[in-house]
Design a protein around this motif. Structure first.
Motif, PDB file in Angstrom:
ATOM      1  N   GLN A  10       0.835  -1.201   0.000  1.00 35.32           N
ATOM      2  CA  GLN A  10       0.000   0.000   0.000  1.00 35.32           C
ATOM      3  C   GLN A  10       0.869   1.250   0.000  1.00 35.32           C
ATOM      4  O   GLN A  10       0.571   2.233  -0.673  1.00 35.32           O
ATOM      5  N   ARG A  15      -3.393   0.088  -4.033  1.00 36.74           N
ATOM      6  CA  ARG A  15      -4.597   0.042  -3.201  1.00 36.74           C
ATOM      7  C   ARG A  15      -5.060  -1.398  -3.162  1.00 36.74           C
ATOM      8  O   ARG A  15      -5.691  -1.904  -4.089  1.00 36.74           O
ATOM      9  N   TRP A  32      -8.321  -1.747  -5.612  1.00 36.36           N
ATOM     10  CA  TRP A  32      -9.231  -0.671  -5.976  1.00 36.36           C
ATOM     11  C   TRP A  32      -8.484   0.570  -6.429  1.00 36.36           C
ATOM     12  O   TRP A  32      -7.280   0.693  -6.230  1.00 36.36           O
ATOM     13  N   GLU A  33      -9.243   1.449  -7.092  1.00 37.82           N
ATOM     14  CA  GLU A  33      -8.687   2.712  -7.566  1.00 37.82           C
ATOM     15  C   GLU A  33      -9.176   3.810  -6.651  1.00 37.82           C
ATOM     16  O   GLU A  33     -10.369   3.912  -6.373  1.00 37.82           O
ATOM     17  N   GLU A  34      -8.235   4.625  -6.212  1.00 38.15           N
ATOM     18  CA  GLU A  34      -8.507   5.658  -5.219  1.00 38.15           C
ATOM     19  C   GLU A  34      -9.602   6.639  -5.682  1.00 38.15           C
ATOM     20  O   GLU A  34     -10.556   6.899  -4.957  1.00 38.15           O
ATOM     21  N   THR A  35      -9.455   7.158  -6.907  1.00 34.37           N
ATOM     22  CA  THR A  35     -10.336   8.237  -7.340  1.00 34.37           C
ATOM     23  C   THR A  35     -11.761   7.766  -7.647  1.00 34.37           C
ATOM     24  O   THR A  35     -12.727   8.396  -7.238  1.00 34.37           O
ATOM     25  N   ARG A  37     -13.094   4.726  -6.803  1.00 30.62           N
ATOM     26  CA  ARG A  37     -13.551   3.733  -5.804  1.00 30.62           C
ATOM     27  C   ARG A  37     -14.075   2.464  -6.481  1.00 30.62           C
ATOM     28  O   ARG A  37     -14.924   1.761  -5.935  1.00 30.62           O
ATOM     29  N   ASN A  58     -14.300   0.732   2.551  1.00 26.45           N
ATOM     30  CA  ASN A  58     -13.593   1.565   1.574  1.00 26.45           C
ATOM     31  C   ASN A  58     -14.534   2.196   0.549  1.00 26.45           C
ATOM     32  O   ASN A  58     -14.076   2.849  -0.377  1.00 26.45           O
TER      33      ASN A  58
END
Ligand SMILES: [Zn+2]
Length: 230
Positions: A10, A15, A32-35, A37, A58
């Motif tokens: 991480q 992610r 997962w992708e931060e922006t 979700r 999350n």
């Protein structure tokens, strides 16, 4: 996979959450992708409530569920996870993979559970939405996964290669210091060794391997020191 390893990955910007599932402590991975979700779940073998809790924590939308092969500890939760997520997200969340040659295992999850004496976690047979045959490109959670067939552990085993992030989801093919079991009637040790050497090794020494059990490793490390492959 221990918490610190996940933390390390991480910290490198990945992610990723890993949920150990079933008595076999199989690594169910959630990327997962931060922006956006958006997320991809790989090998949900069981512990569906635990996986759902991570998804909820999350605030993720799961785009697909990927399966490396038909063993119960990798696929036993896929049926229920698809049902619950599809209802929650109001669209079908597809279960994709492995190759069709593993269908007898996917339809034999409940038998495998009896055979391995696994306590009842309500693990179920699963009908997948799409079989893979190698070479496909799957996109999810902002990532691109190339499908590679790696047989020997099971006849329809696939691995998912995320080249941009230098990561291989290896299932039960290559582990840190060992390789997948081949003592099943359909297992083939020599074939598995050959498949790892010809299909996984060429991906590059710096590729991180996330195996189905135990800690991550790198292809270069296994090339040098794995007693089954040197
Ligand atoms: Zn397996």
């Amino acid at each position: 996979m221990k918490g610190w390893v996940v933390f390390m990955l991480q910290a490198q910007g990945m992610r990723l959450d890993v949920v150990p599932v079933t008595i076999a402590r199989q690594n169910c991975s959630i990327f997962w992708e931060e922006t956006t979700r958006t997320a991809v779940v790989i090998d949900p073998g069981g512990e569906v409530p635990h996986i759902l809790e991570k998804i909820r924590q999350n605030d993720l939308k799961v785009e697909m569920i990927l399966l490396t092969h038909g063993h119960f500890d990798h696929v036993g939760g896929a049926h229920d996870l698809r049902e619950i997520l599809s209802q929650k997200q109001r669209e079908v969340v597809p279960v994709i993979g492995p190759a069709q040659a593993d269908d007898f295992l996917l339809q034999g999850v409940e038998e495998q559970v009896k055979l391995f004496g696994a306590p009842d976690q309500n693990l179920k047979n699963v009908k997948v939405d799409r079989y893979l045959s190698g070479g496909e490109i799957l996109e999810g959670a902002g990532r691109v996964f190339k499908v590679i067939i790696v047989t020997g552990h099971t006849p329809g085993h696939v691995a998912f290669f995320d080249e941009a992030n230098k990561t291989l989801l290896a299932g039960d093919t290559l582990f840190a210091g060992t390789i997948g079991r081949t003592d099943f009637p359909y297992g083939n040790h020599d074939l598995l060794v050959r498949e790892i050497k010809t299909k996984i090794f060429p991906l590059g020494d710096d590729i991180i391997v996330l195996p189905g059990h135990g800690r991550p490793t790198k292809i270069g490390i296994e090339k040098q020191s794995n007693p089954f492959l040197t």
